[in-house]
Design an enzyme around this catalytic site. Structure first.
Site, mmCIF file in Angstrom:
data_model
loop_
_atom_site.group_PDB
_atom_site.id
_atom_site.type_symbol
_atom_site.label_atom_id
_atom_site.label_comp_id
_atom_site.label_asym_id
_atom_site.label_seq_id
_atom_site.Cartn_x
_atom_site.Cartn_y
_atom_site.Cartn_z
ATOM 1 N N LYS A 11 9.931 76.741 74.333
ATOM 2 C CA LYS A 11 11.231 76.744 74.541
ATOM 3 C C LYS A 11 11.767 76.319 72.922
ATOM 4 C CE LYS A 11 11.153 71.850 73.488
ATOM 5 N NZ LYS A 11 11.712 71.061 72.369
ATOM 6 N N PRO A 95 3.211 77.967 67.950
ATOM 7 C CA PRO A 95 2.828 76.955 67.044
ATOM 8 C C PRO A 95 2.557 75.434 67.514
ATOM 9 C CG PRO A 95 4.604 78.187 66.138
ATOM 10 C CD PRO A 95 4.339 78.587 67.673
ATOM 11 N N ALA A 98 5.270 71.768 67.038
ATOM 12 C CA ALA A 98 6.206 72.539 66.353
ATOM 13 C C ALA A 98 7.546 72.107 66.825
ATOM 14 C CB ALA A 98 5.727 74.004 66.632
ATOM 15 N N GLY A 99 7.709 71.478 68.058
ATOM 16 C CA GLY A 99 9.074 71.091 68.542
ATOM 17 C C GLY A 99 9.208 72.443 69.445
ATOM 18 N N GLY A 103 2.354 72.256 74.319
ATOM 19 C CA GLY A 103 1.470 71.628 75.285
ATOM 20 C C GLY A 103 1.942 71.658 76.494
ATOM 21 N N ASP A 137 8.776 66.865 79.105
ATOM 22 C CA ASP A 137 9.312 68.384 78.951
ATOM 23 C C ASP A 137 8.364 69.084 80.127
ATOM 24 O OD1 ASP A 137 11.101 67.957 77.328
ATOM 25 O OD2 ASP A 137 9.708 68.625 75.537
#
Ligand code: ATP
Length: 301
Positions: A11, A95, A98-99, A103, A137
């Site tokens: 995202k 990545p 990475a924001g 995960g 998230d």
């Protein structure tokens, strides 16, 4: 079904606002989330030996409870015990740190896949209720598409699909701790908050230009100071013709929005040949086509 192949999509945050720090240490947020086509792959197979056997293509990632895929499977089996185990192969392309909720999206895919594989019949909201125990998230990663996310990230309102565009992702070679960013965020009368409602209107109107113009992330106040590479990447993306560019989540990945494939490709090759190298991706927005929360790539008996 003995094996299931899943895609776990990353995202970006088209807008990210932090409203307040809560007494429990979490933050109340207001974010516009968007799934992109860049994804990890998971292959889950039943095995006779009870247990969770996780392997990943990245040596440095944990393969025990500290991996969100393992944690998701453990949680699932605690609530829905089975008389066999699973082996899970995780192929990471998103990545790490990475924001981009790498995960969390893997955990969402694991929950979805196990629910399907063991025919446990959990609804999307039941899977989301399990997922939020693993991370704020995860419920969004089960929903996907364009959505408004509130609360700690678990209150979700689907929005119309954001206008199609080309997305350039560049992760600079710096490590940014999410904890550090939130701890150093000071919210006061000088804080410039994103115009989330304005962006919702722009998305509803189908205007890519207006949506791009409103990209904003309150966490950039912290990271721009500490990591000049982030602002430099954004500036370069704009020089290459991006409508706009922004840091995703708590960083450090920067995404640029392009309305032209040719311009996006030119920028992609510029970053690819520089120090960002393999952490550069040219992708697009992903919008789920049906109500199944996770795309099943392939099922095998
Ligand atoms: P967010 O956008 O939700 O803040 P992120 O993209 O910044 O997440 P992740 O890639 O999810 O961060 O990983 C952060 C940490 O979680 C890493 O230290 C990593 O070791 C750990 N981790 C656990 N499971 C996974 C996984 N399946 N994929 C990536 N990292 C994982």
């Amino acid at each position: 079904m003995d094996t299931i192949h899943l895609k776990a999509y990353a995202k970006i945050n088209l807008a990210l606002d932090v409203l307040r720090r809560r007494p429990d240490g979490y933050h109340d947020v207001r974010m516009i989330m968007q799934t992109v086509k860049l994804h990890d792959r998971l292959v889950i197979s039943k095995c006779k030996t009870p247990g969770i056997f996780l392997k990943s293509n990245l040596d440095f990632l944990p393969t025990n409870e500290n991996n969100l895929v393992y944690a998701a499977a453990k949680l699932f089996f605690e609530q829905h015990p089975q008389n066999c185990g699973v082996s899970i192969q995780l192929d990471k392309r998103i990545p790490v740190s990475a924001g981009m909720a790498g995960g969390s999206t893997d955990a969402a895919a694991a929950l979805f896949g196990l629910n399907r594989m063991f025919c446990t019949g959990l609804s999307l909201s039941e899977l989301q209720a399990l997922g939020v125990k693993l991370g704020a998230d995860v419920p969004y990663c089960l929903l996907r598409g364009t959505a408004l996310s509130e609360g700690i990230g678990e209150i979700l309102t689907p929005l119309p699909p954001a206008p199609a565009c080309h997305i350039l992702l560049v992760k600079p070679p710096v490590n940014v701790s999410t904890k550090y960013v939130y701890e150093h965020l000071s919210l006061d009368e000088n804080t410039v908050h994103p115009d989330i409602d304005g962006m919702i209107r722009a998305i509803e109107a189908g205007s890519l230009t207006d949506t791009a113009a409103l990209l904003s992330n309150v966490l950039e106040a912290v990271t721009r100071k500490e990591y000049p590479a982030i602002a430099a990447i954004e500036d370069t993306m704009r020089e290459f013709g991006a409508l706009n560019a922004l840091m995703s989540g708590s960083g450090p990945t920067v995404f640029g929005i392009f309305d032209s494939r040719a311009k996006a490709e030119k920028a992609f090759y510029h970053f690819k040949s520089g120090s960002c190298g393999r952490q550069t991706f040219l992708t697009g927005l992903f919008q789920p086509q049906n109500t199944a929360p996770i795309e099943v790539e392939e099922e095998a008996d």
